[in-house]
Every structure is written in C-alpha cells, then in structure tokens.
Design a protein around this motif. Structure first.
Motif, short mmCIF file in Angstrom:
data_model
loop_
_atom_site.label_atom_id
_atom_site.label_comp_id
_atom_site.label_asym_id
_atom_site.label_seq_id
_atom_site.Cartn_x
_atom_site.Cartn_y
_atom_site.Cartn_z
N THR A 130 25.92 26.13 -33.27
CA THR A 130 24.69 26.88 -33.06
C THR A 130 23.46 25.98 -33.09
OG1 THR A 130 25.68 28.86 -34.05
CG2 THR A 130 23.28 28.78 -33.95
N MET A 134 20.85 24.83 -29.97
CA MET A 134 19.41 25.10 -30.03
C MET A 134 18.60 23.81 -29.96
SD MET A 134 18.82 28.28 -32.68
CE MET A 134 19.66 27.51 -34.07
N VAL A 147 14.01 27.08 -28.21
CA VAL A 147 14.86 27.31 -29.38
C VAL A 147 14.87 28.79 -29.75
CG1 VAL A 147 15.17 26.86 -31.84
CG2 VAL A 147 14.59 24.98 -30.29
N ILE A 148 13.68 29.38 -29.83
CA ILE A 148 13.62 30.77 -30.28
C ILE A 148 14.04 31.74 -29.18
CG2 ILE A 148 11.89 30.33 -32.05
CD1 ILE A 148 9.74 31.26 -30.19
N ALA A 151 18.05 31.39 -29.53
CA ALA A 151 18.61 31.78 -30.83
C ALA A 151 19.29 33.14 -30.84
CB ALA A 151 17.52 31.71 -31.90
N ALA A 156 22.02 33.04 -33.91
CA ALA A 156 21.64 32.03 -34.89
C ALA A 156 20.94 32.67 -36.08
CB ALA A 156 20.73 31.00 -34.25
N GLU A 158 18.17 32.79 -39.23
CA GLU A 158 16.75 32.41 -39.27
C GLU A 158 16.55 30.98 -39.73
OE1 GLU A 158 17.91 35.27 -40.33
OE2 GLU A 158 16.69 36.89 -39.48
N GLU A 160 18.62 28.44 -39.56
CA GLU A 160 19.09 27.50 -38.54
C GLU A 160 18.07 27.38 -37.40
OE1 GLU A 160 23.92 28.25 -38.89
OE2 GLU A 160 22.71 29.48 -37.55
N THR A 161 17.53 28.53 -36.99
CA THR A 161 16.55 28.54 -35.91
C THR A 161 15.30 27.77 -36.31
OG1 THR A 161 17.36 30.72 -35.23
CG2 THR A 161 15.24 30.01 -34.33
N SER A 164 15.93 23.97 -36.35
CA SER A 164 16.04 23.44 -34.99
C SER A 164 14.67 23.38 -34.32
CB SER A 164 16.99 24.31 -34.16
OG SER A 164 18.29 24.30 -34.70
N ALA A 165 13.88 24.45 -34.46
CA ALA A 165 12.56 24.50 -33.83
C ALA A 165 11.64 23.43 -34.42
CB ALA A 165 11.94 25.89 -34.00
N LEU A 302 10.11 32.78 -39.33
CA LEU A 302 11.24 31.87 -39.53
C LEU A 302 10.97 30.95 -40.72
CD1 LEU A 302 12.04 30.83 -35.85
CD2 LEU A 302 13.38 32.35 -37.31
#
Length: 343
Positions: A130, A134, A147-148, A151, A156, A158, A160-161, A164-165, A302
């Motif tokens: 995941t 992303m 990314v968002i 997701a 994905a 929150e 993890e998102t 990544s963002a 997030l």
C-alpha cells in the motif's frame, strides 16, 4: 421521567457538536497552513504538506479527543474527494493540446518509469504494498494530491496515507531547492528548464518555485508540463482501481467488482468546463483556492491520525525509495528534455 426519545435528542446534539468540532479543527489547521505557505521558505513546502505537519504537531502537543474523530474522518475522506474534483478547474486541456505531443510523451514516460522504479525499490526495501504504491504514484504524478487520490482505491489507512504524502512532499521540497541551486549550471533555455522542472518535480507549487529563476517563459512551460502529469492522474487512478480490485482476498466474490474512482471523472469534468472558458478566470481561481483548502483539511485530518513514533518507524524506507526514484526521475527528465527537442 425522561422518555427515550427526549434523551436521544441531547445525544444527537452532542454528536453533531463533536462532528462540527472535528471538521472545524481541520479547517483551522488548513487555513493556518495556507497562511504559513505565504512565507518565503515555507511557500516551497506548500499548503498540503504544512497541513499534515500541523496536524501531527497538534496531536503530539495537545492531543485529539476521540469524540471529535468522526468530524476529522469526514474531512480526510469526503471533503478530500470534493477537493480533488474542484482541482480540475486548474487544468486547461486546450493548453495541453496546444503544447504538442512532446509534452504528453515527456509526462507519460516520466510517470510510467518513475512509478515502476519507486514501487520496485520500495518493495525491495520491504515496504508494504500500500505505502509502496502511494509513494510511487505521489513521486511520479503530482505529489500529495496523487497520494490522497490513490489512497481510498487501495484502502490505505490514515497513518499510511499521511506518511506517504509527507514523504513525497518533503522530497519535492528538497529537489526544488536543489534545482534552484543548479539552474545556472544546467545550460538549458528557459523553456527547456521549465519543461525539466514541470516534468520531474512532485507538486505544482514545487514546479513553479523551481522554475522561477528561469523567468515567465520557464514558469509557463513548467505549469503546462506539470498539469499534463496531473491530467494523467485520471487513467492511472482507473488502472490502480482495477488492479486493487483484482487483489481482493476473496477473488471468487470480488472478481467482477472493479473499484471505480468516480471522483476522478468529476475532476475531468471540471477540467472540461474550465477548458471551455464558460467560467471567468477569477471565479476559476477561487474554485481552485477552495479545492486546496478542502484538500488541506484532508491533509490536516491525516496528520491528526499520525503520531511521530509511527512516522519514525515507517517513514524511513519509503523515503529512501522515493529519494532514489526522484534521482532517476530527474536524470531521465533531463535527458528527455534534450531528446524531445525542448532546447
């Protein structure tokens, strides 16, 4: 004696108030991020990444009561989709068409190669699927916004998102500073440098900031190339949605259920409306500003779900994969600018 109906009213009112508090908190953090993004250095980071950081700082310093989390979740799920749809008003498909096929080729090659390289590196570093995907899409397409957008398609979490963002946004900021520093030594014309910046940097804000030393011609070209990459978020989202649906554990039940990211069609529709020129430029600008506020509210939400311990534990390997992928993207983008004749 209070009847069950009467006692339910205060409960509903408390839930409503808590919901409003949660949404309101993300709005305050979003507006604060917007204000900070107007400062000289912080403008490179942009409103979205600042909103994530503010959310994380707020959680670490003040704490987030559980009862307001439904409002926070509304911001980072529902409002996110509205923000992405409205972002389509930034895209003029006519400008992309007029720029010629070489802009589309540059964007498609950069996105395709970068996604595969970053995803492969992240998986080699044992980052879960995941976060790998992303980080790859964020690096290749359009930073935190990609990314968002990706997701929810891959379900994905929150945290993890947010990791990544933030990873992609920090990398974009780092490479923006590097580009500004090395610009005098690249030997590129303003148009070529703009194509290089727009074709390789992560966020729209990064592309504009990096292209600024090249003047108006460089900035204009960087925006066209960058927004071409943003437009390709639509087909990439469709592919990712289909791929994710095929990865469902119970394939006997899920094999015919393709998860379609409907909001990207809203994004494309808004782009079409903007391209027709039926909405005044000033109004379109305000709609884009609103989209960034909504997306920053999602980013703040997030951030409110992430603690720094999780970030320290899980952010290192995606950062390394994104860093290596960004280096490849920069080298490849520089070569393509020459090969495709942007000089």
């Amino acid at each position: 004696m209070i009847s069950p109906q009467e006692s339910a009213v205060p409960r509903r009112k408390r839930k409503t108030n808590a919901f409003i508090l949660g949404v309101g908190l993300t709005l305050i953090l979003s507006l604060l991020a917007k204000g900070l993004s107007l400062l000289p250095f912080l403008s490179i980071m942009g409103q979205l990444v600042l909103a994530i950081i503010l959310g994380m700082i707020y959680r670490a310093s003040v704490g987030v009561p559980q009862y307001i989390m439904p409002g926070v979740a509304f911001s980072n799920k529902k409002l996110l989709r509205f923000g992405i749809i409205l972002l389509g008003m930034r895209l003029n498909l006519t400008d992309i068409a007029n720029a010629g096929p070489k802009v589309i080729v540059l964007a498609m090659v950069n996105i395709t190669v970068t996604i595969f390289i970053v995803y492969g590196l992240a998986r080699m570093l044992k980052v879960d699927r995941t976060m790998s995907l992303m980080t790859a899409c964020g690096t290749g397409i359009c930073g935190a916004a990609a990314v968002i957008a990706i997701a929810p398609l891959i379900k994905a979490k929150e945290q993890e998102t947010a990791v990544s963002a933030a990873t992609v946004a920090i990398l974009g900021t780092l490479f923006t500073l590097i580009y500004v520093t090395i610009y005098p030594f690249l030997g590129l014309t303003p148009a070529a440098y703009g194509a290089f910046a727009g074709g390789t940097l992560h966020e729209v804000a990064h592309a504009i900031a990096a292209a600024a030393p090249g003047g108006k011609e460089a900035v204009d070209m960087s925006v066209i190339v960058k927004l071409t990459r943003v437009a390709l978020l639509v087909p990439v989202s469709l592919i990712v949605g289909y791929w994710a649906s095929r990865k469902q554990e119970d394939k006997t039940v899920q094999k015919n259920k393709v998860q379609i990211p409907w909001f990207v069609f809203g994004f494309l529709l808004m782009s079409g409306v903007n391209s027709l020129g039926i909405i005044p430029h000033e109004v379109a600008t305000q709609i884009v500003n609103l989209s960034y506020i909504l997306m920053a509210m999602a980013m703040a939400g997030l951030g409110l779900n992430v603690d720094f311990a999780f970030f320290r534990r899980n952010g290192g390997k995606p950062f390394v994969a994104g860093l290596l992928g960004s280096i490849v993207l920069s080298v490849m983008g520089f070569a393509l600018v020459h090969v495709l004749g942007f000089m």
